[in-house]
Scaffold this motif. Sequence first.
Motif, PDB file in Angstrom:
ATOM      1  N   ILE A 228       0.848  -1.185   0.000  1.00 39.31           N
ATOM      2  CA  ILE A 228       0.000   0.000   0.000  1.00 39.31           C
ATOM      3  C   ILE A 228       0.888   1.241   0.000  1.00 39.31           C
ATOM      4  O   ILE A 228       2.039   1.188   0.435  1.00 39.31           O
ATOM      5  CB  ILE A 228      -0.948   0.035   1.220  1.00 39.31           C
ATOM      6  CG1 ILE A 228      -0.138   0.029   2.530  1.00 39.31           C
ATOM      7  CG2 ILE A 228      -1.944  -1.104   1.180  1.00 39.31           C
ATOM      8  CD1 ILE A 228      -0.997   0.192   3.764  1.00 39.31           C
ATOM      9  N   GLN A 229       0.341   2.334  -0.489  1.00 39.82           N
ATOM     10  CA  GLN A 229       1.082   3.593  -0.517  1.00 39.82           C
ATOM     11  C   GLN A 229       0.714   4.398   0.710  1.00 39.82           C
ATOM     12  O   GLN A 229      -0.457   4.713   0.927  1.00 39.82           O
ATOM     13  CB  GLN A 229       0.765   4.374  -1.790  1.00 39.82           C
ATOM     14  CG  GLN A 229       1.613   5.617  -1.965  1.00 39.82           C
ATOM     15  CD  GLN A 229       1.377   6.295  -3.305  1.00 39.82           C
ATOM     16  OE1 GLN A 229       0.795   5.701  -4.215  1.00 39.82           O
ATOM     17  NE2 GLN A 229       1.815   7.539  -3.430  1.00 39.82           N
ATOM     18  N   PHE A 230       1.713   4.725   1.519  1.00 47.61           N
ATOM     19  CA  PHE A 230       1.466   5.433   2.774  1.00 47.61           C
ATOM     20  C   PHE A 230       1.435   6.947   2.600  1.00 47.61           C
ATOM     21  O   PHE A 230       0.814   7.652   3.395  1.00 47.61           O
ATOM     22  CB  PHE A 230       2.533   5.067   3.811  1.00 47.61           C
ATOM     23  CG  PHE A 230       2.459   3.638   4.262  1.00 47.61           C
ATOM     24  CD1 PHE A 230       1.540   3.242   5.215  1.00 47.61           C
ATOM     25  CD2 PHE A 230       3.313   2.685   3.724  1.00 47.61           C
ATOM     26  CE1 PHE A 230       1.471   1.925   5.640  1.00 47.61           C
ATOM     27  CE2 PHE A 230       3.256   1.363   4.136  1.00 47.61           C
ATOM     28  CZ  PHE A 230       2.325   0.977   5.098  1.00 47.61           C
ATOM     29  N   ALA A 231       2.155   7.455   1.610  1.00 48.01           N
ATOM     30  CA  ALA A 231       2.253   8.902   1.422  1.00 48.01           C
ATOM     31  C   ALA A 231       2.458   9.215  -0.049  1.00 48.01           C
ATOM     32  O   ALA A 231       2.901   8.367  -0.832  1.00 48.01           O
ATOM     33  CB  ALA A 231       3.398   9.480   2.243  1.00 48.01           C
ATOM     34  N   LEU A 232       2.142  10.446  -0.423  1.00 47.80           N
ATOM     35  CA  LEU A 232       2.364  10.885  -1.790  1.00 47.80           C
ATOM     36  C   LEU A 232       3.856  11.033  -2.059  1.00 47.80           C
ATOM     37  O   LEU A 232       4.642  11.336  -1.154  1.00 47.80           O
ATOM     38  CB  LEU A 232       1.678  12.231  -2.031  1.00 47.80           C
ATOM     39  CG  LEU A 232       0.150  12.261  -1.927  1.00 47.80           C
ATOM     40  CD1 LEU A 232      -0.342  13.709  -2.055  1.00 47.80           C
ATOM     41  CD2 LEU A 232      -0.492  11.391  -2.982  1.00 47.80           C
ATOM     42  N   SER A 233       4.242  10.844  -3.302  1.00 45.76           N
ATOM     43  CA  SER A 233       5.621  11.150  -3.686  1.00 45.76           C
ATOM     44  C   SER A 233       5.825  12.653  -3.614  1.00 45.76           C
ATOM     45  O   SER A 233       4.874  13.435  -3.591  1.00 45.76           O
ATOM     46  CB  SER A 233       5.899  10.645  -5.103  1.00 45.76           C
ATOM     47  OG  SER A 233       5.127  11.386  -6.044  1.00 45.76           O
ATOM     48  N   ASN A 234       7.079  13.078  -3.584  1.00 40.89           N
ATOM     49  CA  ASN A 234       7.376  14.513  -3.514  1.00 40.89           C
ATOM     50  C   ASN A 234       6.713  15.280  -4.657  1.00 40.89           C
ATOM     51  O   ASN A 234       6.073  16.318  -4.435  1.00 40.89           O
ATOM     52  CB  ASN A 234       8.881  14.749  -3.553  1.00 40.89           C
ATOM     53  CG  ASN A 234       9.581  14.381  -2.262  1.00 40.89           C
ATOM     54  OD1 ASN A 234      10.742  14.010  -2.258  1.00 40.89           O
ATOM     55  ND2 ASN A 234       8.885  14.485  -1.143  1.00 40.89           N
ATOM     56  N   ASN A 235       6.856  14.757  -5.871  1.00 41.67           N
ATOM     57  CA  ASN A 235       6.306  15.469  -7.032  1.00 41.67           C
ATOM     58  C   ASN A 235       4.785  15.564  -6.968  1.00 41.67           C
ATOM     59  O   ASN A 235       4.204  16.611  -7.257  1.00 41.67           O
ATOM     60  CB  ASN A 235       6.733  14.774  -8.327  1.00 41.67           C
ATOM     61  CG  ASN A 235       8.201  14.975  -8.636  1.00 41.67           C
ATOM     62  OD1 ASN A 235       8.834  15.914  -8.145  1.00 41.67           O
ATOM     63  ND2 ASN A 235       8.774  14.098  -9.443  1.00 41.67           N
ATOM     64  N   HIS A 236       4.138  14.470  -6.575  1.00 41.06           N
ATOM     65  CA  HIS A 236       2.677  14.483  -6.497  1.00 41.06           C
ATOM     66  C   HIS A 236       2.203  15.409  -5.374  1.00 41.06           C
ATOM     67  O   HIS A 236       1.186  16.103  -5.517  1.00 41.06           O
ATOM     68  CB  HIS A 236       2.152  13.064  -6.288  1.00 41.06           C
ATOM     69  CG  HIS A 236       2.205  12.236  -7.527  1.00 41.06           C
ATOM     70  ND1 HIS A 236       1.547  11.026  -7.661  1.00 41.06           N
ATOM     71  CD2 HIS A 236       2.841  12.439  -8.714  1.00 41.06           C
ATOM     72  CE1 HIS A 236       1.771  10.534  -8.857  1.00 41.06           C
ATOM     73  NE2 HIS A 236       2.563  11.358  -9.519  1.00 41.06           N
ATOM     74  N   ALA A 237       2.915  15.406  -4.254  1.00 39.09           N
ATOM     75  CA  ALA A 237       2.547  16.302  -3.148  1.00 39.09           C
ATOM     76  C   ALA A 237       2.716  17.756  -3.549  1.00 39.09           C
ATOM     77  O   ALA A 237       1.889  18.609  -3.197  1.00 39.09           O
ATOM     78  CB  ALA A 237       3.397  15.990  -1.916  1.00 39.09           C
ATOM     79  N   ILE A 238       3.775  18.064  -4.301  1.00 34.47           N
ATOM     80  CA  ILE A 238       4.002  19.436  -4.762  1.00 34.47           C
ATOM     81  C   ILE A 238       2.887  19.874  -5.703  1.00 34.47           C
ATOM     82  O   ILE A 238       2.305  20.961  -5.547  1.00 34.47           O
ATOM     83  CB  ILE A 238       5.372  19.547  -5.465  1.00 34.47           C
ATOM     84  CG1 ILE A 238       6.509  19.406  -4.450  1.00 34.47           C
ATOM     85  CG2 ILE A 238       5.491  20.884  -6.205  1.00 34.47           C
ATOM     86  CD1 ILE A 238       7.881  19.288  -5.087  1.00 34.47           C
ATOM     87  N   ILE A 239       2.560  19.027  -6.670  1.00 34.23           N
ATOM     88  CA  ILE A 239       1.519  19.377  -7.643  1.00 34.23           C
ATOM     89  C   ILE A 239       0.172  19.557  -6.949  1.00 34.23           C
ATOM     90  O   ILE A 239      -0.541  20.544  -7.188  1.00 34.23           O
ATOM     91  CB  ILE A 239       1.424  18.296  -8.741  1.00 34.23           C
ATOM     92  CG1 ILE A 239       2.705  18.296  -9.585  1.00 34.23           C
ATOM     93  CG2 ILE A 239       0.210  18.538  -9.627  1.00 34.23           C
ATOM     94  CD1 ILE A 239       2.806  17.130 -10.547  1.00 34.23           C
ATOM     95  N   ALA A 240      -0.190  18.610  -6.083  1.00 38.47           N
ATOM     96  CA  ALA A 240      -1.464  18.703  -5.365  1.00 38.47           C
ATOM     97  C   ALA A 240      -1.506  19.955  -4.497  1.00 38.47           C
ATOM     98  O   ALA A 240      -2.524  20.666  -4.449  1.00 38.47           O
ATOM     99  CB  ALA A 240      -1.684  17.454  -4.520  1.00 38.47           C
TER     100      ALA A 240
END
Length: 268
Positions: free
Chosen positions: A235-247
């Motif tokens: 499972i994915q626990f957290a967004l990747s850096n790039n996805h968190a930045i974009i969101a």
Amino acid sequence: MKHLLQLEWMKYRGNKTMVIFFLATVILYPIGLLLTHTFLTSVIPEDIPVDLFKFPEIWALTGYVVNWISYIFIVLMGMQMITLEYSGKTLRQNLITGLTRAEFLLSKVLFLAVACLVLTLWFGIATLLLGLYAGSEIQLELSEVLKYLFLHFLMVFAYGFVGLVIGLVFKVLALSFILFFIYASFIEPAFAHLVHNNIFGGSSYLYYPANSFKDLLPFPYYVHISEMIEPEDQIQFALSNNHAIIASLIYLGLLGFLAWRKMQRSNF
């Protein structure tokens, strides 16, 4: 811009609440990092060759620690910036004396950005000091340093801007913070995990606003936890850096539009 910053500085330099929120953040950064070092070195046996404070990995750990400190105090600071205008009845006065509504909002954003830049530089210094204190060899990889400084700046600015917008809508500091805390700490996580995740699955439940901001500097050892889970149960626990930045940038844009519309439509 200089005039707008000077105007904001004159408002806040004598406001004890604003000073306390900012100084508390500055003071708690190194205290939180030292407490983290003390705790981790006391629970990890000496015979286990794990160095959590080596560079560049230390940036992820210190970023996660200051994330929690900023989550409280920077949100409060953003709220105080605007609720102070309501309680002191200076918002209408600023508009009467010549500021446009756009300039008034811009002055808040500029001052918040400068404050966040100062905190980001302090975060970098505090991380380096912790590395020296822990006996780590300082290795400044420019790409890593710039990445974590940018992530920190975006994170604290996002927290502060959320606080500013909520304060603009609800006008009272205590009410604004209570509503934010209930949403960010209970409503959003419960809905994301118990409703959204059960209906849609995948990792889309991680893209809600408060979690997107938190995942700019998330718990740094999720990768190691994932490695201990069977591939079929991953499972994915957290967004990747790039996805968190974009969101985060998308949500900041939406919040900025909401704040602008509020300023244009309200009768102050």
